[in-house]
Design a protein around this motif. Structure first.
Motif, PDB file in Angstrom:
ATOM      1  N   LEU A   9       0.832  -1.207   0.000  1.00  0.00           N
ATOM      2  CA  LEU A   9       0.000   0.000   0.000  1.00  0.00           C
ATOM      3  C   LEU A   9       0.863   1.252   0.000  1.00  0.00           C
ATOM      4  N   PHE A  10       1.899   1.281   0.851  1.00  0.00           N
ATOM      5  CA  PHE A  10       2.784   2.452   0.890  1.00  0.00           C
ATOM      6  C   PHE A  10       3.511   2.630  -0.440  1.00  0.00           C
ATOM      7  N   TRP A  15       4.548   5.759  -5.298  1.00  0.00           N
ATOM      8  CA  TRP A  15       4.761   5.903  -6.742  1.00  0.00           C
ATOM      9  C   TRP A  15       3.705   6.805  -7.382  1.00  0.00           C
ATOM     10  N   LEU A  16       2.456   6.673  -6.970  1.00  0.00           N
ATOM     11  CA  LEU A  16       1.420   7.549  -7.526  1.00  0.00           C
ATOM     12  C   LEU A  16       1.681   9.008  -7.156  1.00  0.00           C
ATOM     13  N   THR A  17       2.118   9.236  -5.931  1.00  0.00           N
ATOM     14  CA  THR A  17       2.446  10.589  -5.492  1.00  0.00           C
ATOM     15  C   THR A  17       3.646  11.121  -6.266  1.00  0.00           C
ATOM     16  N   CYS A  20       2.783  12.408  -9.577  1.00  0.00           N
ATOM     17  CA  CYS A  20       2.087  13.693  -9.522  1.00  0.00           C
ATOM     18  C   CYS A  20       3.042  14.836  -9.191  1.00  0.00           C
ATOM     19  N   VAL A  21       4.091  14.556  -8.417  1.00  0.00           N
ATOM     20  CA  VAL A  21       4.996  15.604  -7.941  1.00  0.00           C
ATOM     21  C   VAL A  21       6.098  15.922  -8.958  1.00  0.00           C
ATOM     22  N   VAL A  22       6.572  14.941  -9.695  1.00  0.00           N
ATOM     23  CA  VAL A  22       7.723  15.146 -10.593  1.00  0.00           C
ATOM     24  C   VAL A  22       7.527  16.293 -11.589  1.00  0.00           C
ATOM     25  N   PRO A  23       6.381  16.450 -12.228  1.00  0.00           N
ATOM     26  CA  PRO A  23       6.265  17.530 -13.209  1.00  0.00           C
ATOM     27  C   PRO A  23       6.231  18.943 -12.614  1.00  0.00           C
ATOM     28  N   GLY A  58       7.089  12.473   2.273  1.00  0.00           N
ATOM     29  CA  GLY A  58       6.271  13.111   3.307  1.00  0.00           C
ATOM     30  C   GLY A  58       4.782  13.032   3.008  1.00  0.00           C
ATOM     31  N   ILE A  59       4.420  13.366   1.789  1.00  0.00           N
ATOM     32  CA  ILE A  59       3.006  13.310   1.394  1.00  0.00           C
ATOM     33  C   ILE A  59       2.497  11.871   1.464  1.00  0.00           C
ATOM     34  N   SER A  60       3.321  10.927   1.007  1.00  0.00           N
ATOM     35  CA  SER A  60       2.923   9.520   1.026  1.00  0.00           C
ATOM     36  C   SER A  60       2.734   9.009   2.448  1.00  0.00           C
ATOM     37  N   ALA A  61       3.582   9.442   3.367  1.00  0.00           N
ATOM     38  CA  ALA A  61       3.451   9.011   4.757  1.00  0.00           C
ATOM     39  C   ALA A  61       2.134   9.492   5.359  1.00  0.00           C
ATOM     40  N   VAL A  62       1.770  10.733   5.058  1.00  0.00           N
ATOM     41  CA  VAL A  62       0.504  11.263   5.564  1.00  0.00           C
ATOM     42  C   VAL A  62      -0.679  10.525   4.946  1.00  0.00           C
ATOM     43  N   LEU A  63      -0.659  10.341   3.627  1.00  0.00           N
ATOM     44  CA  LEU A  63      -1.746   9.618   2.955  1.00  0.00           C
ATOM     45  C   LEU A  63      -1.835   8.174   3.439  1.00  0.00           C
TER      46      LEU A  63
END
Length: 93
Positions: A9-10, A15-17, A20-23, A58-63
Motif C-alpha cells: 500500500l505504501f 509511486w502515484l504521489t 504527480c509531484v515530478v512535473p 512526506g506526502i505519502s506518509a501522511v496519505l
C-alpha cells in the motif's frame, strides 16, 4: 492488514504521489533557452529530484497514515465497496 499489505500500500501510494509531484516546477531546456544539440527541447534541465523525493515521501506518509487508519478502523470495509453484491451473505465463494 498484514505487514506485506502495508508495504505494498505504501509503495503504491509513494509511486502515484511521485508521478504527480515530478512535473511540478520542472524547467526544460527550452524554458532555459539552452537546447543541447541532439536532445529533445522538452528534456528536463532543472528537475529538483532530491527535494521532490523527500516531498513525495512526506506526502505519502501522511496519505498512508490516513488510508491505513481507515482500513484498520473498519470504517470502510470491502463489503462497502462491493457495488455488485458479490461478497455479501450467501455469495458463492
Amino acid at each position: 492488514m498484514g505487514i506485506t499489505s502495508a508495504i505494498v500500500l505504501f509503495a503504491v501510494i509513494w509511486w502515484l504521489t511521485l508521478l504527480c509531484v515530478v512535473p511540478l516546477r520542472m524547467k526544460t531546456q527550452q524554458d532555459m533557452g539552452e537546447v543541447t544539440p541532439g536532445t529533445q527541447s522538452g528534456a528536463p534541465e532543472v528537475h529538483h529530484l532530491k527535494a521532490k523525493l523527500w516531498i513525495t515521501t512526506g506526502i505519502s506518509a501522511v496519505l498512508f497514515a490516513i488510508i491505513a487508519g481507515v482500513i484498520l478502523s473498519g470504517w470502510i470495509t470491502i463489503e462497502d465497496l462491493d457495488m455488485f453484491h458479490r461478497m455479501g451473505p450467501g455469495a458463492a465463494g
